[in-house]
Design a protein around this motif. Structure first.
Motif, mmCIF file in Angstrom:
data_model
loop_
_atom_site.group_PDB
_atom_site.id
_atom_site.type_symbol
_atom_site.label_atom_id
_atom_site.label_comp_id
_atom_site.label_asym_id
_atom_site.label_seq_id
_atom_site.Cartn_x
_atom_site.Cartn_y
_atom_site.Cartn_z
ATOM 1 N N LYS A 52 1.374 -3.996 -3.249
ATOM 2 C CA LYS A 52 1.932 -3.366 -2.022
ATOM 3 C C LYS A 52 3.289 -4.119 -1.719
ATOM 4 O O LYS A 52 4.374 -3.817 -1.331
ATOM 5 C CB LYS A 52 1.029 -3.395 -0.948
ATOM 6 C CG LYS A 52 1.405 -2.620 0.380
ATOM 7 C CD LYS A 52 0.537 -2.633 1.669
ATOM 8 C CE LYS A 52 1.062 -1.878 2.667
ATOM 9 N NZ LYS A 52 2.365 -2.400 2.990
ATOM 10 N N ALA A 53 2.879 -5.607 -2.025
ATOM 11 C CA ALA A 53 4.244 -6.592 -1.549
ATOM 12 C C ALA A 53 5.230 -6.155 -2.667
ATOM 13 O O ALA A 53 6.786 -6.468 -2.290
ATOM 14 C CB ALA A 53 3.572 -7.967 -1.796
ATOM 15 N N ALA A 54 4.761 -6.054 -3.625
ATOM 16 C CA ALA A 54 5.896 -5.718 -4.770
ATOM 17 C C ALA A 54 6.467 -4.553 -4.431
ATOM 18 O O ALA A 54 7.797 -4.334 -4.648
ATOM 19 C CB ALA A 54 5.298 -5.751 -6.245
ATOM 20 N N ALA A 55 5.924 -3.409 -4.343
ATOM 21 C CA ALA A 55 6.641 -2.185 -3.557
ATOM 22 C C ALA A 55 7.404 -2.425 -2.373
ATOM 23 O O ALA A 55 8.532 -1.954 -2.125
ATOM 24 C CB ALA A 55 5.353 -1.129 -3.123
ATOM 25 N N ASP A 56 6.974 -3.287 -1.427
ATOM 26 C CA ASP A 56 7.986 -3.561 -0.309
ATOM 27 C C ASP A 56 9.015 -4.352 -0.636
ATOM 28 O O ASP A 56 10.012 -4.084 0.052
ATOM 29 C CB ASP A 56 6.952 -4.317 0.786
ATOM 30 C CG ASP A 56 5.662 -3.715 1.400
ATOM 31 O OD1 ASP A 56 5.956 -2.510 1.254
ATOM 32 O OD2 ASP A 56 4.828 -4.352 1.885
ATOM 33 N N ARG B 77 -6.900 -8.240 -3.979
ATOM 34 C CA ARG B 77 -5.819 -9.142 -4.269
ATOM 35 C C ARG B 77 -4.658 -8.406 -4.933
ATOM 36 O O ARG B 77 -3.560 -8.426 -4.756
ATOM 37 C CB ARG B 77 -6.129 -10.628 -4.842
ATOM 38 C CG ARG B 77 -4.809 -11.351 -5.177
ATOM 39 C CD ARG B 77 -5.267 -12.538 -5.841
ATOM 40 N NE ARG B 77 -5.660 -12.345 -7.030
ATOM 41 C CZ ARG B 77 -6.781 -12.953 -7.789
ATOM 42 N NH1 ARG B 77 -7.532 -13.614 -7.018
ATOM 43 N NH2 ARG B 77 -7.039 -12.494 -8.875
ATOM 44 N N ASP B 78 -5.223 -7.756 -6.077
ATOM 45 C CA ASP B 78 -4.199 -6.685 -6.799
ATOM 46 C C ASP B 78 -3.426 -5.721 -6.130
ATOM 47 O O ASP B 78 -2.436 -5.472 -5.995
ATOM 48 C CB ASP B 78 -4.806 -6.249 -8.006
ATOM 49 C CG ASP B 78 -5.230 -7.271 -9.001
ATOM 50 O OD1 ASP B 78 -4.902 -8.420 -9.028
ATOM 51 O OD2 ASP B 78 -6.256 -6.846 -9.843
ATOM 52 N N GLU B 79 -4.154 -5.233 -5.063
ATOM 53 C CA GLU B 79 -3.636 -4.094 -4.089
ATOM 54 C C GLU B 79 -2.749 -4.579 -3.372
ATOM 55 O O GLU B 79 -1.802 -4.140 -3.067
ATOM 56 C CB GLU B 79 -4.959 -3.446 -3.243
ATOM 57 C CG GLU B 79 -4.562 -2.552 -2.386
ATOM 58 C CD GLU B 79 -5.483 -1.562 -1.662
ATOM 59 O OE1 GLU B 79 -5.406 -0.963 -0.893
ATOM 60 O OE2 GLU B 79 -6.755 -2.008 -2.160
#
Length: 195
Positions: free
Chosen positions: A92-96, A86-88
């Protein structure tokens, strides 16, 4: 010829311990010899002396506790794996969601490295989003200097913008010659800024 192993848990209900009268065979010798054997009465021919319920509960409680600990450890490990996944996904969503910074058309940051065959590479941008990787023709030191220069261009751009803003502000005492101002504007245009 090897005998097949007999798996027996004496603490399971109905199993019990080996009968002491017949030695686990379920048959006892008759009074006239082994040929007249009969069924053992205490174990009723099963070869197992039944255990009282209290003994079964007392003996299976530690095994149950051990099984509960194993299940708890497995659940904790699975929960940790789910949390890590979930953290990963969240990272990734935050980086997107984060906008990609570019300088002169190249996505930042610029990274470099060396492969197992001693060739150097250089990469632009964020992997799995907006990424460009290429072979570096020179050595690793040159790739490092090139990456450092490109990663420093946004700071240079911001510094040039600040100098230009101060020079154009009538309330600031900073004075730049016309030639210096032209150089600043040329540098900003070279970095892709529209003035």
């Amino acid at each position: 010829m090897l005998a097949e192993p007999v798996f027996h848990d004496k603490h399971l209900i109905g199993n019990g311990e080996t009968c002491g009268h017949c030695g686990g065979t379920g048959r006892t010798k008759g009074t006239r010899g082994p040929s007249t054997s009969r069924r053992c009465r205490p174990c009723k021919g099963s070869g197992r002396a039944p255990l009282p319920a209290e003994v079964i509960v007392a003996n299976t409680r530690p095994a149950g506790r051990q099984a509960a600990l194993v299940i708890e450890a497995r659940n904790a490990r699975e929960a940790a794996e789910v949390n890590a996944l979930r953290d990963e996904v969240e990272a990734k969503a935050a980086a997107d969601r984060k906008p990609i910074e570019t300088i002169c058309g190249f996505p930042l940051p610029v990274e470099f490295g060396r492969r197992e065959d001693d060739t150097a590479w250089i990469g632009f941008g964020v992997p799995l989003r907006h990424h460009l990787m290429m072979d570096w023709p020179g050595n690793l030191r040159d790739a490092s200097a090139f990456a450092q220069m490109l990663n420093g261009l946004p700071a240079i751009r911001d510094a040039l913008k600040a100098v230009r803003a101060d020079a154009l502000d009538p309330d600031t005492d900073a004075a730049l010659s016309t030639a210096t101002g032209d150089l600043v504007e040329t540098a900003l245009r070279a970095l892709g800024e529209r003035l």
